[in-house]
Design an enzyme around this catalytic site. Structure first.
Site, mmCIF file in Angstrom:
data_model
loop_
_atom_site.group_PDB
_atom_site.id
_atom_site.type_symbol
_atom_site.label_atom_id
_atom_site.label_comp_id
_atom_site.label_asym_id
_atom_site.label_seq_id
_atom_site.Cartn_x
_atom_site.Cartn_y
_atom_site.Cartn_z
ATOM 1 N N ASP A 106 0.588 76.596 -10.112
ATOM 2 C CA ASP A 106 0.350 75.536 -11.423
ATOM 3 C C ASP A 106 -0.995 74.227 -10.390
ATOM 4 O O ASP A 106 -0.737 73.805 -10.344
ATOM 5 C CB ASP A 106 0.394 74.766 -11.686
ATOM 6 C CG ASP A 106 0.021 74.283 -13.256
ATOM 7 O OD1 ASP A 106 -1.437 74.630 -13.596
ATOM 8 O OD2 ASP A 106 0.449 73.652 -14.305
ATOM 9 N N GLU A 133 -7.291 68.971 -15.445
ATOM 10 C CA GLU A 133 -6.782 70.282 -16.373
ATOM 11 C C GLU A 133 -5.345 69.593 -16.783
ATOM 12 O O GLU A 133 -5.139 69.621 -18.449
ATOM 13 C CB GLU A 133 -6.936 71.400 -15.988
ATOM 14 C CG GLU A 133 -6.390 72.026 -16.810
ATOM 15 C CD GLU A 133 -5.107 72.177 -17.762
ATOM 16 O OE1 GLU A 133 -4.492 73.168 -18.239
ATOM 17 O OE2 GLU A 133 -4.162 72.135 -16.477
HETATM 18 ZN ZN LIG Z 1 -2.165 74.802 -15.378
#
Ligand SMILES: [Zn+2]
Length: 452
Positions: free
Chosen positions: A268, A302
């Site tokens: 991620d 994000e």
């Molecule tokens: Zn992410």
């Protein structure tokens, strides 16, 4: 239905062969994770990642530039907590991580009785009974599909608890596996509204707290030294391969360059970043560019603000009607499973022939469900069609937002397969004579695509 031509099949081999064989994406992922490390918005490493991306695109012969984004700058400090010993229970240290956006405790910490809730409704029903307490948000996440169901406890629970007079919040980690590893994530407070210290605790600690609370009152002491610094200047990194016939029509490939400040953001979203960079590199190497422009956007922030996604949609508002498709890779580096669509009618018929090269990857199928991601969501009002290149995320939440999200968790073969799939789908969308009809409503309202 028309099949791909021999020339199109040869192009598929030219794009997917190197993605599968060269290991380039994985090598890049090592540079980003081991070389740069965790890259929370506003940190020096996040800026190092911006510079790394620009250098890498240049080395690939892909034109790239920065676009400005103001990002929040939240910084973790000293943090620890313990279940306090009583006549009945022994004291226990908690494995915890402050949630991004958390307020700090006073230096001596906060000590209070814990009250457990399993939903926001349960919290609301308690009214001011949580005043002066530490609210413990428990849940039963056991598989990846549960994330959406319980993420609101982390995102909105602490703010709701603060409004009801709680002094702190603990949230059971949103995780599908645990070896006492806490998983952080962002929590949101209303502008000008009450804030409080909030931390994620490991699944084991959540289970312990739950058991102890069966026997009566339990007190916890929590020390969080995090701080909010002024917003910082940062950037999205944008790169593109210009289309040969319709350069003003854009197929967007997105992933996010920032990560949490624990682990190194390998799944991620390092995995997504290197997949979309590799797609641009391989498409740029073709003897002939596709019809339309393939644009890669590496979004900043994000994780704790979505400022990059918003800044892109705002800066490119005039171009969005000519964004003919957008793909966001932000579900880890697992193997590809298939393709999902959020578009107007006829999308499956248009794209079906182009799925043939994915057969060898086991991904030549349409899947029901989400096609979008957080960074694309600000483009939804402009009716940009979203295409999901879906990957196996069944183990993603084992490591997501934790110290354990490191390069060793990413399987090089799975990563190269998903890289091949996204590279080909980007090319297909940029080369197909027709484009997807634009969706008319928000994603959740669309009918499910037919099963193929
Ligand atoms: Zn992410």
């Amino acid at each position: 239905m028309t099949k791909l031509s021999a020339a199109q099949q040869a192009t598929a081999a030219k794009l997917m062969g190197p993605a599968l064989a060269e290991g380039h994406a994985y090598a890049r992922l090592a540079e980003l994770t081991d070389g740069i490390g965790p890259r929370l918005s506003g940190s020096e490493s996040a800026e190092a990642a911006v510079q790394w991306a620009l250098r890498s695109f240049q080395a690939d012969g892909v034109k790239a530039w920065k676009e400005p984004v103001k990002v929040p700058r939240w910084v973790r400090g000293e943090e620890h907590g313990e279940i306090l010993a009583s006549a009945r229970t022994r004291g226990l240290p908690l494995s915890l991580l402050a949630l991004g956006g958390s307020a700090p405790t006073p230096p001596e910490g906060v000590t209070a009785e814990v009250v457990e809730v399993n939903s926001l409704e349960e919290l609301a029903a308690l009214g001011d009974k949580v005043k002066g307490r530490i609210v413990f948000f428990n849940h039963t996440m056991s598989e990846a599909a549960d994330y959406g169901r319980f993420a609101g406890l982390r995102g909105r629970g602490p703010a709701a608890a603060a409004k009801q007079g709680a002094v702190a919040a603990l949230v059971r980690s949103l995780a599908t596996a645990s070896l006492s590893t806490p998983h952080t994530g962002s929590t949101r407070f209303d502008e000008g509204g009450p804030r409080l210290p909030a931390a994620a605790v490991s699944v084991e600690d959540a289970l312990t707290l739950h058991r102890m609370l069966q026997g009566g009152a339990v007190k916890v002491r929590l020390v969080l030294g995090c701080s909010d610094l002024p917003d910082a200047d940062s950037s999205n990194v944008v790169a593109e391969v210009r289309g040969r016939e319709k350069p003003d029509e854009v197929v967007l490939l997105g992933a996010h360059l920032d990560s949490w400040d624990v682990g190194t953001g390998a799944h991620d979203d390092g995995a997504g970043v290197v997949m979309v960079m590799e797609a641009a590199r391989l498409i740029a190497r073709l003897p002939q560019a596709p019809r339309r422009t393939v644009r890669v956007v590496l979004f900043m922030n994000e994780e704790n603000g979505l400022r990059g996604g918003r800044a892109y949609a705002q800066a490119h508002a005039k171009e969005l009607p000519k964004h003919v498709a957008a793909i966001e890779m932000d579900a880890g580096g697992g193997r590809p499973l298939g393709v999902s669509l959020h578009a107007g009618p006829g999308g499956e018929t248009l794209l079906w022939p182009w799925l043939a090269p994915l057969e060898g990857l086991g991904a030549a199928r349409f899947l029901v469900g989400h096609a979008t991601g957080a960074d694309l969501s600000p483009m939804e009002p402009a009716h940009v069609p979203f295409v999901g290149v879906r990957v196996d995320s069944s183990r993603y939440f084992d490591v997501h937002h934790s110290m354990a999200d490191t390069l060793d968790k990413v399987d090089p073969q799975d990563l190269s397969r998903s890289t091949a799939a996204v590279t080909w789908m980007a090319y297909a969308l940029a080369e197909s004579p027709g484009t997807l009809a634009r969706p008319t409503g928000p994603e959740s309202d669309g009918p499910p695509p037919p099963k193929k």
